[in-house]
Each structure stands twice: as C-alpha cells, then as structure tokens.
Design an enzyme around this catalytic site. Structure first.
Site, mmCIF file in Angstrom:
data_model
loop_
_atom_site.group_PDB
_atom_site.id
_atom_site.type_symbol
_atom_site.label_atom_id
_atom_site.label_comp_id
_atom_site.label_asym_id
_atom_site.label_seq_id
_atom_site.Cartn_x
_atom_site.Cartn_y
_atom_site.Cartn_z
ATOM 1 N N GLU A 145 -3.997 -10.531 8.272
ATOM 2 C CA GLU A 145 -2.901 -10.071 9.107
ATOM 3 C C GLU A 145 -2.855 -10.925 10.375
ATOM 4 O OE1 GLU A 145 -1.634 -7.718 7.314
ATOM 5 O OE2 GLU A 145 -0.256 -6.615 8.601
ATOM 6 N N LYS A 150 -5.649 -0.285 9.992
ATOM 7 C CA LYS A 150 -4.430 -0.886 9.444
ATOM 8 C C LYS A 150 -3.739 -1.647 10.563
ATOM 9 C CE LYS A 150 -0.124 0.407 7.076
ATOM 10 N NZ LYS A 150 0.346 -0.953 7.044
ATOM 11 N N LEU A 178 0.841 -1.202 0.000
ATOM 12 C CA LEU A 178 0.000 0.000 0.000
ATOM 13 C C LEU A 178 0.872 1.245 0.000
ATOM 14 C CD1 LEU A 178 -2.667 -0.740 2.778
ATOM 15 C CD2 LEU A 178 -3.077 -0.618 0.321
HETATM 16 S S1 IVH Z 1 -5.020 -4.104 2.091
HETATM 17 C C1 IVH Z 1 -3.744 -4.554 -2.122
HETATM 18 N N1 IVH Z 1 -6.014 -3.804 4.487
HETATM 19 O O1 IVH Z 1 -0.503 -3.112 5.580
HETATM 20 C C2 IVH Z 1 -4.237 -4.648 -0.753
HETATM 21 N N2 IVH Z 1 -3.675 -4.103 4.261
HETATM 22 O O2 IVH Z 1 1.409 -1.210 4.486
HETATM 23 C C3 IVH Z 1 -3.188 -4.284 0.210
HETATM 24 N N3 IVH Z 1 -2.462 -4.161 6.379
HETATM 25 O O3 IVH Z 1 0.997 -5.301 3.304
HETATM 26 C C4 IVH Z 1 -3.482 -4.651 1.563
HETATM 27 N N4 IVH Z 1 -4.215 -3.887 7.675
HETATM 28 O O4 IVH Z 1 0.067 -6.306 5.454
HETATM 29 C C5 IVH Z 1 -4.902 -3.986 3.748
HETATM 30 N N5 IVH Z 1 -7.021 -3.552 6.564
HETATM 31 C C6 IVH Z 1 -5.934 -3.756 5.827
HETATM 32 C C7 IVH Z 1 -4.648 -3.890 6.405
HETATM 33 C C8 IVH Z 1 -3.534 -4.061 5.579
HETATM 34 C C9 IVH Z 1 -2.912 -4.062 7.638
HETATM 35 C C10 IVH Z 1 -1.047 -4.332 6.026
HETATM 36 C C11 IVH Z 1 -0.781 -5.322 4.915
HETATM 37 C C12 IVH Z 1 -0.028 -4.554 3.879
HETATM 38 C C13 IVH Z 1 0.512 -3.413 4.667
HETATM 39 C C14 IVH Z 1 0.801 -2.230 3.756
#
Ligand code: IVH
Length: 756
Positions: free
Chosen positions: A176, A114, A81
C-alpha cells in the site's frame, strides 16, 4: 420474493453509484454508505447464491486504469477484501470458513492494520526491482515503475542486507502506497509557503502523486509504502502469513506495523477496541483492520468469492466521513490578516462526535471544488485534526444553492479585503483591525511564544475592547489599576500577571522573534535568525536596506514593464507575462536565482530575453546586484526560502511593526542575542545536520553542544555539510548524506570530537 426484490434494488442502486463515482466523478453518497449497501448485497448473495446475477456489482472488480500509462499484466489476479462491520460479521465469517474445511480444523490468524492508501504490485527478478503497477482492474494495472522507484521505503534491490540469504528468482509483492500524516502536513506547508493550493485528502494526493507522468514530481513528494503480501513467486515456499511477513521484513521491506499473530478469533476480537482507540495516534491513516487466516494452505483451500478471498476479511472502523448540509460560512481573520472560511453545518454525528463546524480551507479551493451554500457536503473528521469539508455532493442539488465568495469587506474592521498578487488567500490589510490585533496578542502571550501566564484569550479580548492595549507592545506598560477593575481580577491575580510580564522581558531573542507571529517563522526559523543576527535592530536595518534596494530596482524596471505591457494590449505572450512578474517580485523571483553573484548580466539577459525589445536589460544588473548584496545576511542562511525572506523583510521594514518593536524596547524587552561564550572552538568551520533520535540527548542538546564548540547546525544536507549526526530511525537525510559522500557520525563520535 421479497429477497429477490431487495437484491435487485441493491444491484441497481450500487450500479448507479458506481457509475456516478467512476464515470461522472460525482458520487452522491459517502464511501461508507456505499460499503454498507454493498455489504448487504454480499450477505444476501452468500446466503442465497441463486440470486447472484451477471450484472451484480459483486461480480466485478473496480478499476483505476488511466490512458496515460502503458499496461502491465499482473502475474495472478489482484484480489480485494470483503468487509465486516461488527463482531457478529467476523464470527459468521469464521463459521462459514469452518464449514468449508474438514471438521476440527483449527484456524489461527494474523491481524494487520488496513492501510488507507492504494495498492501497488512490485516485481523483483533476481532481487532487482523490474516492474511496478497499480491494481488497475485486478488483472492489468498501470505501469508506474519509474514513480515507484522514487519511493524511498521501497528497496530497489532485495535483500537489502547481505546476510539475509538470497532473493528468490522472481517475486511479486503487494503493498500500500500512502503519505505519513507528518509528510502530508509538510507537503501542504510547502504548498502554503509557495502560495500554492493545499491538498485536501492524503489518499487522493497519494494516488495523484503515484500517477504523475513526470516521475520528478513524484520524487519531490514524500510517499511511503508498506508491503504485506507475496502475490506470486518462483523459488519461494511459505506456509503461513506470519512467515510471509517475516520474509518480507528480512528482504528489507517495511511491513505494516503492529501486524501480530493470534491463536484464535476471540483473541482478535478482544483486540478490536484497543486497536480502534489507537487509530488516531498512528503516524498514518488506517480505515480498519485486516484479519487473515494464518495457514496459507488453508487460506488457499478456502478459495475466492467474486473478487474476495475467503481467507481474509477487512474489519472496517466506523466511517470518519458523513454527509450533511452546509448552512453557512463564517469568516475568521488570523493574526496576519489571512481570512479562513469556516463551514457551518447541520449537526452531524461522525465517529463519536457531533460536528457543527468544519474547515473550508480557502476560497480558491471552494471555487475549484465548486462548494455552494446549501449544498450537501461530505465532511471528514479524524483524530485531533479540525474536521474539514471534502467536497459537495452535486447530485443532491435542488438549484437553490448559491456560490460562496470572499467577503468584500473585513467584518471586523470594515476595510476592503485584498488578495495579494499570486496569493491563494485573501487578507484584511489593516494591521489595526481589532480581530487581527486580538489574534496577534493571543499568539504573542501563548505558551511557546512569550509564555505570559494569566493572560488567556478572554482577558486579551477584554483588554483590547476596553482600549487598555492596542497591540502587543502595550502589554509591557500594564499597571495594576485598570487590571483590578476587570472581572475576576483580584490583587493576587494581578500581581502574578504583572510578574509574568516582567519575566517575559528577559526571554531569549529567538523566542521574541517567534512571538512576533511573522508568517512562516516558527521556532526553528527564529533560532536561525537569532543566531545570524545579533539583535532585532540588525534585522530591521537589513530589512530596510533590502526594501530600499527593491525600490531602486523597481524604479529601474518600471519603464521596461510599462513598455512591455503597452503595445501588446491584452495579448501578451505567456513568456513575456512571466518575465514581467519576475521583475515585479525580484526578491522572490530573481535574488535567489543569482544569490551566488556570478555572471548576473549574461544570465539575466538569457532569462529575460522576451523583454529585450522593450528596453536595456543591462540597466537592471546593478540594482539587482545591490539587492543581492543587501539581502546577503538573510539569503545566506541555509533553510530560509525566498518566501520566508520576503515575509521577514516585509515584517521588519514595516513602520507599524517597527512602532511595536520600539515600544517594547522602551519598556526594556530583551532585543539582543545572548553573548555566547564558547566552550572550545574544536568544531569551528564545520556544519552538522541532525537526523533520527539520539540515544542520550535531545536534538536541542546536541545542537547546543555543537554550537558551544564553534560548529554550526543546519537543516538540510548539502555538499558543504561536514558531518551528518545520525540517531535511531534516521530520515532521508542519512540517505542523502550517503549519496553526496558526506560522512555520518554517531552521538558518541560527536562527544569524542569535542572531548566530553
Ligand atoms: S490484503 C487478497 N492487507 O485494502 C489480499 N489489504 O479493501 C487482499 N489493504 O485492496 C489484500 N491494508 O489495497 C490487505 N494489511 C492489508 C491491507 C490491505 C490495506 C487494502 C488493499 C485492498 C483493500 C481492500
């Protein structure tokens, strides 16, 4: 030109930091500082795509691959992200997206927390969990299937509910893995009780736990998981992120709590302050929010830049970490004499607060993290937890840093500091150490302990300094005269304090036991002890008997230990060494192992085989049996581990402590359990375990109801448990009950059983 220069600088800096982090495992900036540089480069590159080079860190995905695991190819790339740090960042994200879509396209969103854990990709074929992998390099991940299967919040089969429609033919979900704060704390309490080093950081520990080669170790640690994405599927059609979350929930996954739909970005922006203020009160750690375009077709159309999809963005909260200089270490002595080092820091501003002190855990951890005086260190502050040092930034060393060692002498009593065998911590051994006495009395009078009002820390300190009290027993002999001489102590205040002390003489036995401040003995354990032992005297006599039996055992074992240590000089085999250790700590090492009292002779012979050559092992059997017999009243209590038994025996068999108890008894402090008159004996012989929140009573009320009808309440489910009383959001105990075939009942069932 200037821009080109800046992008080059950023690329070089970032690549160097990636190298320090990944290759040397020795970062010299915090994650937040890295994020900021990365963000700046990303923005420049987006505005000027001609400046993107092949070696730009934005063009590569990080990797967590390790050599220890087989690899799994992900069905599609596991993307990352982009970060936003401000409302402006979010606005320009939306504007950019809107430019890429047909004019007048309305965008709506889902807002999710997140989660601060690590990504896993889990694949189900015809509803059965078949594969699980870490993110790895985004294309290939480590195969952690066996470990993931131990995580109880991840279903092994979907759907979990039969009436939720069939599972798709194949689906890979992404989520996660993390520790809930309370589970991480419990894990550390367990480490502490076993004398093992503490874990510093929940995320790193979760990562280490997931990457265990032995999945039994993973299973023994309470990991959790939230699932937020369908990465790929066959036989499934989803149009929006909201539908995706609903689908995941229907299939039995835990989705991130407080994941909500908002029709516009402005609605989301309005939410940010509230969400941020709730951060510390959540049960798990989050480092920001994720904003996702709800319409999956539009999100797909928006495509990907580098490794970041345009359809989602991470809004990062201000960092809870910062780097600063460690300028000193102060030594604190607790009531048990335990020494805790505290870092004195150059003031540093972390998420709204200036931090000048931070916990340094213990000296073993300082050594293993190689933290030195004068180091630049990374400090974390979150919620109400005391800020703590995560580790040193060794790359900033100048050579003038000095190692940190435990003090040789207690700064308060002057006694030489000791480290008991096998312990992680160092102690001041003197029970009369003024600082220890202060901490003990401060705890003794506090709320939750003896609850004596009008005796704050400053008063306690003054009373000790003036020699009016020398231990907690003296409190019950206080008279008005010396108190009236204290500053700010007028007649009324003195009367109130003395009345409160008088009232404290009549506290229930469990409360008194809690107040004694025995290492590891909190309210729950104190309740267990108070229901098994009728009085403090019984605890003392049991402890004395155990101690005597231990002396007899040591006498029987010492010729053997001496013989074994003699010939081998310093080259003792590990196995022999281990067995000597067992003989030295029979209460912890041997008694729990043979508590069932069966075939001790032959089992001991097998265990201590490496000592056979040094003497007759069968001479140990009778003394060991005597110890087991003496310790019976303690070891038969479920929920009382060997270390606690040891601490309890040590405390009550100690002359100094017995002196304090005698003083209190003399003054009329209650030392007996209340004679319980049972309402009935309908539950006689039954043991119950409680889990979850009950509809109309607290757990204490339910326990009292059970005990009033002759039943017993214990902490953990075993085959001997008669019933598990299950409330809302039950924990693993309900699962354990199902596994062991122990029947579960509701609050109403319980009431029906006792007829209320
Ligand atoms: S969506 C393409 N949703 O944050 C979709 N990621 O900094 C990308 N993460 O690698 C992920 N909570 O490990 C998504 N609610 C959430 C999340 C999340 C934590 C983590 C994930 C990603 C990282 C990016």
């Amino acid at each position: 030109m200037e821009l080109e220069q800046r992008t080059r600088e950023l690329r070089e800096q970032l690549n160097y930091h990636i190298y320090r982090y990944n290759v040397l495992s020795d970062p010299i900036i915090t994650d937040a500082e890295y994020d900021r540089l990365y963000h700046e480069l990303r923005q420049l590159e987006e505005e000027h795509p001609e400046l993107i080079t092949l070696d730009s860190p934005t063009q590569r995905a990080g990797s967590d691959l390790s050599e220890d695991f087989p690899k799994i190819q992900h069905p599609v790339s596991v993307l990352s992200l982009a970060n936003a740090f401000s409302v402006e960042d979010l606005r320009s994200w939306e504007e950019r997206n809107q430019r890429l879509l047909p004019a007048d396209t309305d965008l709506d969103y889902v807002l999710e927390p997140k989660l601060d854990g690590l990504t896993v990709v889990i694949t189900y074929e015809n509803g059965i969990l078949t594969k699980a992998a870490t993110r790895g390099n985004g294309e290939v991940g480590d195969d952690v299937t066996a470990n993931i299967k131990t995580v109880r919040t991840i279903p092994l089969r979907i759907p979990v509910h039969r009436d939720k429609g069939p599972a798709p033919e194949r689906v890979s979900v992404r989520g996660e893995v993390l520790f809930f704060k309370k589970d991480f704390e419990a894990l550390n309490q367990r480490q502490e009780a076993e004398g093992l080093p503490l874990y510093v950081n929940a995320r790193n520990t979760a990562s280490g736990t997931l990457k265990q080669k032995d999945s039994r170790i993973t299973a023994s640690r309470p990991l959790s998981a939230f699932i937020y994405d369908v990465l790929d599927s066959v036989g499934l059609k989803l149009d929006t992120q909201q539908e995706m979350l609903d689908f995941l929930q229907d299939m039995g996954f835990h989705i991130p709590p407080q994941s909500n739909y908002y029709p516009t970005l402005s609605d989301i922006i309005q939410q940010l302050p509230t969400r941020e203020s709730l951060r510390d009160s959540l049960d798990y750690e989050i480092d920001g929010l994720v904003i996702k375009v709800n319409n999956l077709h539009l999100a797909n159309e928006l495509g990907v830049v580098g490794k970041d999809p345009r359809g989602a963005i991470a809004y990062k909260f201000p960092a809870q970490e910062a780097s600063t200089k460690l300028i000193g270490v102060t030594v604190n002595i607790g009531r048990t004499g335990k020494i805790t080092p505290t870092a004195q820091l150059e003031p540093v501003f972390i998420s709204g607060v200036t931090v000048v002190n931070a916990s340094l855990h213990n000296y073993d951890l300082i050594a293993s993290l190689d933290i030195r005086l004068g180091d630049t260190v990374i400090v974390k502050r979150s919620g109400d937890v005391i800020p703590y040092v995560i580790g040193p930034v060794t790359g900033s060393r100048t050579g003038s840093e000095t190692p940190i060692t435990p003090p040789e002498f207690c700064p308060f009593s002057g006694d030489p500091i000791i480290q008991p065998e096998g312990a992680v911590d160092y102690y001041c051994p003197n029970p009369r150490c003024p600082e220890r006495v202060f901490r003990k009395v401060e705890f003794f009078v506090s709320r939750g302990a003896m609850d004596i009002e009008g005796m704050g820390p400053q008063t306690v300190k003054t009373l000790i300094e003036k020699g009016i009290i020398t231990d907690e027993g003296d409190i019950f002999y206080l008279t008005p005269e010396p108190l009236l001489e204290l500053e700010k102590f007028a007649q009324k205040k003195v009367d109130n304090l003395l009345a409160s002390i008088e009232a404290a003489k009549h506290r229930p036995l469990a409360q008194l036991i809690t107040s004694l401040g025995i290492d590891g003995v909190g309210g729950t354990i104190a309740e267990l002890l108070a229901s098994e032992f009728q009085s403090i005297d019984e605890l003392i006599s049991t402890s004395e008997a155990v101690k005597q039996a231990a002396v007899a055992f040591r006498n029987a074992a010492s010729p053997l230990i001496e013989a074994a240590e003699n010939p081998g000089a310093n080259q003792l085999l590990a196995d022999t060494q281990r067995n000597i250790e067992r003989l030295r700590n029979p209460l912890i090492e041997l008694v729990p192992r043979y508590r069932d009292g069966q075939e001790i002779g032959s089992r001991l012979q097998r265990l201590l085989k490496s000592l056979e050559a040094y003497g007759a092992l069968d001479e140990l059997v009778a003394p060991l049996q005597a110890m087991i017999r003496a310790a019976q009243p303690l070891i038969r209590i479920e929920g009382l581990g060997p270390i606690l038994v040891h601490n309890i025996v040590d405390w009550f068999a100690d002359d100094f402590n017995q002196g304090i108890i005698a003083k209190m008894k003399q003054a009329g402090v209650n030392m007996e359990a209340e004679a319980r008159t049972l309402s009935s004996n309908k539950l006689e012989g039954m043991t119950f375990v409680l889990t979850g929140t009950l509809p109309s009573m607290t757990r204490e009320e339910a326990s009292a109801l059970i005990e009033n009808h002759g039943g017993k309440v214990t902490g953990s489910v075993s085959k001997k448990t008669s019933y598990v009383l299950v409330g809302d959001s039950p924990g693993s105990k309900a699962t354990k009950a199902a596994q062991l075939g122990v029947p579960t009942i509701s609050e109403n069932d319980l009431k029906a059983m006792v007829g209320v």
